[in-house]
Design an enzyme around this catalytic site. Structure first.
Site, short mmCIF file in Angstrom:
data_model
loop_
_atom_site.label_atom_id
_atom_site.label_comp_id
_atom_site.label_asym_id
_atom_site.label_seq_id
_atom_site.Cartn_x
_atom_site.Cartn_y
_atom_site.Cartn_z
CB ILE A 266 3.78 -64.42 27.97
CG1 ILE A 266 4.87 -64.74 27.60
CG2 ILE A 266 3.37 -62.95 27.21
CD1 ILE A 266 5.63 -65.49 26.70
CG ASP B 268 12.77 -65.26 29.26
OD1 ASP B 268 12.40 -66.89 29.63
OD2 ASP B 268 12.11 -64.72 29.74
#
Length: 377
Positions: A135, A267
């Site tokens: 992304i 993350d």
């Protein structure tokens, strides 16, 4: 003032002990015994080293990219402290140079003010491979220039990490980064085995979220995954949320790497510690479905994982003892950063960064530098 904590159990990072006093003064552990004049506090549960997370994008409703300032770092630190993280690397995903400079300035101020938890900065990009961008915004992916190098060369940023694709950054440039005190990690890359090996030889020491956004292991080309698993000296971060890596794949990797060379990372994005179900990210919305984050096209977008859950998942997915899972969340990332003499273990002279856990392995309290920053109500 000195304080002596007496818990039912203590895991010091190596062994589990019972009824051992821990005396803290001026943010450090000064003795494993009571000291004259110290206040005594009895704790019910197990004291263990606080978690060290080298990949934290956000928390508490704040994303570092969206607001790269001191307030964001404060909120992120508090959100993750509730899940046992006492040291973290604020992570900036691929962005323009102005945002990178703002993020660096915020981290420098945080370190100067001794903001609890902040260890440095992790630039995840922008020197990535478009084919493995995930992304990350493609319009900001670019080659390394003098402007970025000036940021990476700063000496007021604490621990410095960069995730890069080695097919976009030559080995001699990687060596320059290492010479500047940067921990170079490889990821978001389509590099072949040989290119990855060349980057390791130049000084790269880590792999960012193993398996995800990197060239795969194949019979005729080991790819980046094969190079990562075969290299005995590098560390691999892994996201054990049940979405990024299959449990069987994670277990295979754990068997392949030497003990101590695989570390848990979250993350984590902005929704950790909130009930929110979406957040803006470079002009689009990222949605939460249970504990899975994805954009409108279904592409994974970071994680909704906290370190407490990552530790529990490590026990289940990898078939390891709980103490080893704790090391993967504390000692091993501290070793990767070169901070294992003061963090990731409970030792005389080390930072008084620890957590208190009940038998159900939930976090009851978190201390950073001897100060309680979280207490479960």
């Amino acid at each position: 003032m000195s304080v002596t904590y007496i818990a039912d159990h203590i895991f010091d990072g190596e062994t589990l002990r019972q009824d051992v006093p821990v005396t803290v003064s001026d943010g450090r552990i000064v003795a494993f015994e009571g000291c004259a004049g110290a206040e005594e506090i009895r704790l019910h549960g197990m004291l263990a080293p606080g978690f060290v997370d080298v990949q934290v994008n956000g928390g508490g409703g704040y994303l570092f990219n969206n607001a790269p300032d001191l307030e964001t770092l404060k909120v992120m630190g508090a959100a993750h402290a509730a899940f046992g993280t006492t040291g973290f690397m604020p992570t900036l995903v691929t962005d323009d140079i102005a945002v990178m400079q703002q993020a660096a300035d915020a981290v420098a101020v945080a370190l100067a003010q001794n903001l609890p938890g902040v260890l440095g900065i992790h630039f995840e990009g922008p020197h990535l491979a478009g084919a493995r961008k995930g992304i990350h915004p493609e319009n900001h992916i670019r080659e390394l220039s003098e402007q970025e190098l000036i940021v990476y060369a700063r000496n007021d940023l604490g621990d410095k990490m960069i995730t890069l694709a080695p097919e976009t950054v030559a080995p001699d440039v990687i060596a320059v980064l290492v010479g500047l005190g940067v921990k170079v990690c490889l990821g978001h890359s389509n590099a072949d085995y040989e290119t990855t090996q060349a980057a390791l030889a130049a000084g790269a020491t880590g792999f960012t979220h193993l398996f995800n956004a990197m060239s795969r292991l194949n019979s005729r080309d080991p790819g980046m995954v094969g190079a990562a698993l075969l290299d005995p000296d590098s560390w691999c971060g892994i996201i054990l949320d049940g979405h990024h890596v299959h449990a069987g794949t994670a277990r295979l990797a754990h068997h392949a790497k030497p003990k101590g060379k695989m570390m848990l990372v979250t993350d984590a994005m902005s929704l950790i510690g909130t009930q929110e179900e979406s957040f803006p990210f470079f002009g689009e919305l990222i949605f939460r479905d249970g504990d899975r984050l994805a954009n409108g096209d279904g592409v994974l977008a970071g994680s909704h994982l906290d370190m407490t859950t990552a530790v529990r998942n490590a026990v289940t997915y990898l078939g390891i003892e709980y103490e080893e899972a704790l090391r993967m969340a504390s000692l091993y990332p501290a070793e990767f950063l070169g901070q294992d003499q003061t963090r990731g273990r409970l030792t005389v002279g080390g930072a008084a960064d620890f957590i208190l856990m009940k038998d159900d392995r939930t976090i009851q309290g978190t201390w950073i530098g001897g100060k309680k920053v979280f207490k479960k109500i």
